[in-house]
Design an enzyme around this catalytic site. Structure first.
Site, short mmCIF file in Angstrom:
data_model
loop_
_atom_site.label_atom_id
_atom_site.label_comp_id
_atom_site.label_asym_id
_atom_site.label_seq_id
_atom_site.Cartn_x
_atom_site.Cartn_y
_atom_site.Cartn_z
N LYS A 155 0.02 -15.72 -3.80
CA LYS A 155 1.09 -15.30 -2.91
C LYS A 155 0.91 -16.00 -1.57
O LYS A 155 -0.20 -16.43 -1.29
CB LYS A 155 1.11 -13.77 -2.77
CG LYS A 155 0.00 -13.20 -1.89
CD LYS A 155 0.18 -11.72 -1.70
CE LYS A 155 0.95 -11.37 -0.46
NZ LYS A 155 0.11 -11.20 0.74
N ASP A 184 -1.14 -11.26 -8.01
CA ASP A 184 -1.02 -10.18 -7.03
C ASP A 184 -2.36 -9.46 -7.13
O ASP A 184 -2.60 -8.75 -8.11
CB ASP A 184 0.13 -9.24 -7.40
CG ASP A 184 0.31 -8.14 -6.35
OD1 ASP A 184 -0.72 -7.59 -5.91
OD2 ASP A 184 1.44 -7.85 -5.97
N HIS A 185 -3.23 -9.67 -6.15
CA HIS A 185 -4.63 -9.23 -6.37
C HIS A 185 -4.74 -7.71 -6.54
O HIS A 185 -5.70 -7.22 -7.10
CB HIS A 185 -5.57 -9.78 -5.29
CG HIS A 185 -5.55 -9.04 -3.99
ND1 HIS A 185 -4.63 -9.30 -3.02
CD2 HIS A 185 -6.34 -8.06 -3.50
CE1 HIS A 185 -4.85 -8.50 -1.99
NE2 HIS A 185 -5.89 -7.73 -2.25
N LYS A 189 -7.24 -4.67 -9.24
CA LYS A 189 -8.13 -3.59 -8.78
C LYS A 189 -8.29 -2.57 -9.90
O LYS A 189 -7.29 -2.14 -10.51
CB LYS A 189 -7.56 -2.92 -7.53
CG LYS A 189 -7.60 -3.81 -6.29
CD LYS A 189 -7.04 -3.07 -5.08
CE LYS A 189 -6.83 -4.01 -3.90
NZ LYS A 189 -7.82 -3.99 -2.87
N HIS A 247 2.38 -6.07 -3.37
CA HIS A 247 1.36 -5.08 -3.76
C HIS A 247 1.94 -3.66 -3.94
O HIS A 247 1.69 -3.00 -4.94
CB HIS A 247 0.25 -5.00 -2.70
CG HIS A 247 -0.34 -6.33 -2.35
ND1 HIS A 247 -0.57 -7.31 -3.27
CD2 HIS A 247 -0.77 -6.85 -1.16
CE1 HIS A 247 -1.11 -8.36 -2.68
NE2 HIS A 247 -1.24 -8.11 -1.40
N LYS A 347 -1.07 -2.90 10.03
CA LYS A 347 -2.32 -3.41 10.58
C LYS A 347 -2.68 -2.56 11.79
O LYS A 347 -1.80 -1.98 12.44
CB LYS A 347 -2.14 -4.86 11.07
CG LYS A 347 -1.63 -5.82 10.00
CD LYS A 347 -2.75 -6.43 9.24
CE LYS A 347 -2.27 -7.49 8.25
NZ LYS A 347 -3.26 -7.76 7.20
C1 BG6 Z 1 -3.15 -9.55 1.39
C2 BG6 Z 1 -2.38 -9.62 2.68
O1 BG6 Z 1 -2.31 -9.86 0.30
O2 BG6 Z 1 -3.69 -8.24 1.22
C3 BG6 Z 1 -3.29 -9.26 3.84
O3 BG6 Z 1 -1.86 -10.93 2.86
C4 BG6 Z 1 -3.94 -7.94 3.61
O4 BG6 Z 1 -2.56 -9.26 5.06
C5 BG6 Z 1 -4.61 -7.88 2.24
O5 BG6 Z 1 -4.94 -7.77 4.62
C6 BG6 Z 1 -5.10 -6.48 1.94
O6 BG6 Z 1 -5.84 -6.50 0.75
P1 BG6 Z 1 -6.94 -5.38 0.44
O7 BG6 Z 1 -7.39 -5.70 -0.95
O8 BG6 Z 1 -8.01 -5.52 1.47
O9 BG6 Z 1 -6.23 -4.06 0.55
#
Ligand code: BG6
Length: 504
Positions: A155, A184-185, A189, A247, A347
């Site tokens: 992404k 989409d990481h 999870k 996400h 944030k």
């Molecule tokens: C990313 C965003 O995809 O996900 C970041 O671009 C964000 O801005 C991050 O900080 C959050 O990921 P996680 O796994 O720490 O919740």
């Protein structure tokens, strides 16, 4: 030790091999898979980038990433054993004449392996570089082999609906959909995947999982960090694009989807895309009732002085980019009619937490004396995605004593207690799945486009009606007043689980 099946030989080319993503996430994930005996017996990883590294310098750069970011550190020479499989090629991605060396590497590795390898091209680069890489890769013979070649795209996938469509069109010109892995990481999870187990492997929840019993759903993805030096990217994104379009909508799909008939990747993705299609497109004249935005000021965060968003590096001092977004969605289908799904992200908020709340309807309480029910609360299921990984079910209990007084208590399942902290990180799962050729946890073209279609009315209205009150929330808070008002006007409030101390 986690149980993995043995994979076919794999050769990974990482474009952006000298970049941050590879340093922080990809190499640590591959290293942990190696330690868990989950890498194929024969594999090679080749970093490609413009930086002038010799192989040893490149490896020691990656080793530093392991020391900082890997859940397992180097022990008993394991890094040496792993890094024997790492290579590096200096390459300008725009230079087509540089690409034949990739084919030479493939031939050389396959010769050494004595068999054909799956070839994976990982785009760990800025999105604007993907088209040129894809075009150049397609001058290579290997890309004609659709069974063994895969491409992984990170992404942001597009900037809006139109650019996402163009990106899909471009990719599909050169690759089959089955070869494309859009990351989409969040889907990697453990706790997100567990939503399907919770819903579909228990007879307890599914009968209640609908508008008859659920009052509303909440998803919070809060971060304490600011934009962490990514101001340039963030200025083009904002919280809605950065977190909600991908996400959060993906998590919402897992909560909202119908039971799949199998765990086949297309079946799961079909069920998810049905949810996206049923999410109400917010009429433009109602966007301000359904969505709220905010931007952080400078101030104090957990005892530390921090800058406002407009003072961050590479950020316009008059920026109107949102660093907080909250939206109310409705899924207009039989199961969910009338149930609001409130989502928020931001944030510089008070806590780093991603959690979901399923708020059930209030039970009838007329049989109890009035004083018994004063502390009675509706049932609630809270799913901690990260950093807390747990599931809490709140129900009523009688407080010990002569009087009948009702009290909410929590029943808690915690991963750390149950599984000794063995969970693989998201990128481990996702990289393993790419090598395995399993695309269940990746976004299909239609999912990405539907998700963009959902957020487009909000993006359009926000860009045409600039906020006049930015910056409007302090660091270490829970965001702007508008975020609170969005849910308060429906008679609810945002729920954050207190630290998990109450156990029964
Ligand atoms: C990313 C965003 O995809 O996900 C970041 O671009 C964000 O801005 C991050 O900080 C959050 O990921 P996680 O796994 O720490 O919740």
């Amino acid at each position: 030790m986690l149980d993995y099946k043995k994979l076919a030989p794999s050769l990974l080319f990482i474009f952006g091999g000298s970049g941050d993503l590879n340093y922080r996430k990809l190499t640590p994930a591959l290293y942990n898979l190696f330690l868990d005996n989950a890498m194929p017996d024969k594999f090679a990883i080749v970093g490609l980038a413009r930086t002038d590294y010799d192989l040893e310098a490149y490896k020691s750069h990656l080793k530093e990433g392991i020391d900082h970011f890997s859940r397992n550190k180097d022990n008993n020479g394991s890094w040496d054993a792993f890094s024997k499989n790492i290579g590096y090629v200096k390459l300008d991605v725009a230079d087509q004449t540089a690409y034949p060396q990739i084919e030479e590497i493939i031939q050389e590795k396959e010769k050494a392996a004595g068999e054909k390898m799956n070839v994976i091209f990982y785009m760990a680069v800025a999105p604007q570089l993907v088209p040129v890489i894809v075009k150049n890769l397609n001058t290579l013979q290997v890309c004609a082999d659709t069974a063994c070649t895969r491409i992984v795209v990170e992404k942001p996938f597009g900037h809006d609906l139109e650019s996402a469509r163009e990106m899909n069109k471009m990719l599909l010109e050169y690759f089959e959909e089955d070869q494309i892995y859009r990351i989409d990481h969040y889907l990697g999870k453990e706790t997100v995947q567990n939503i399907l187990a919770l819903r579909f492997a228990n007879s307890l929840f599914e009968p209640l999982w609908n508008r008859n019993y659920i009052d509303h759903v909440q998803i919070t993805a809060a971060e304490t960090v600011g934009v962490e030096g990514r101001g340039g990217y963030y200025e083009t994104a904002g919280a809605l694009r950065d977190m909600i379009q991908n996400h959060i909508l993906q998590i919402l799909c897992m909560i909202g989807m119908e039971p799949p008939v199998s765990f086949n990747s297309n079946e799961i993705r079909n069920k998810k895309v049905d949810v996206l299609k049923a999410i109400r497109r917010i009429p433009k004249d109602q966007v301000l009732d359904f969505a709220a935005r905010g931007q952080y000021t400078g101030g104090w965060q957990q005892g530390e002085q921090v800058s406002g968003y407009r003072e961050e590096k590479d950020v316009n001092p008059q920026s109107t980019t949102e660093t907080f977004a909250a939206v109310k969605f409705y899924i207009d289908n039989w199961r969910w009619e009338g149930v609001p799904f409130y989502v928020r992200t931001g944030k510089r908020l008070h806590d780093k937490t991603t959690e979901l709340t399923i708020q059930f309807k209030k039970a009838p309480d007329f049989a109890f004396p009035k004083e018994a029910t004063e502390t009675m609360r509706p049932n609630r299921l809270t799913i901690g995605i990260s950093p807390e990984m747990d599931i809490c079910l709140r129900f009523q209990s009688k407080r010990p004593g002569q009087a009948m007084i009702l009290n909410p208590v929590d029943m808690v399942f915690n991963y750390k207690d149950a599984y000794n902290g063995e969970e693989p990180e998201a990128y481990e799962t996702l990289l393993y799945d790419v090598m395995d050729g399993d695309s269940t946890l990746f976004m299909r073209a239609d999912q990405v486009e539907e998700a963009w279609a959902i957020v487009m009315p909000i993006l359009d209205v926000w860009s045409s009606r600039k906020p006049i009150d930015f910056p409007n929330y302090s660091p270490d808070s829970w965001g702007p007043e508008d975020g609170e008002a969005l849910i308060a006007k429906d008679g609810h409030h945002w729920i954050i689980q207190p630290p998990r101390i109450k156990k029964i």
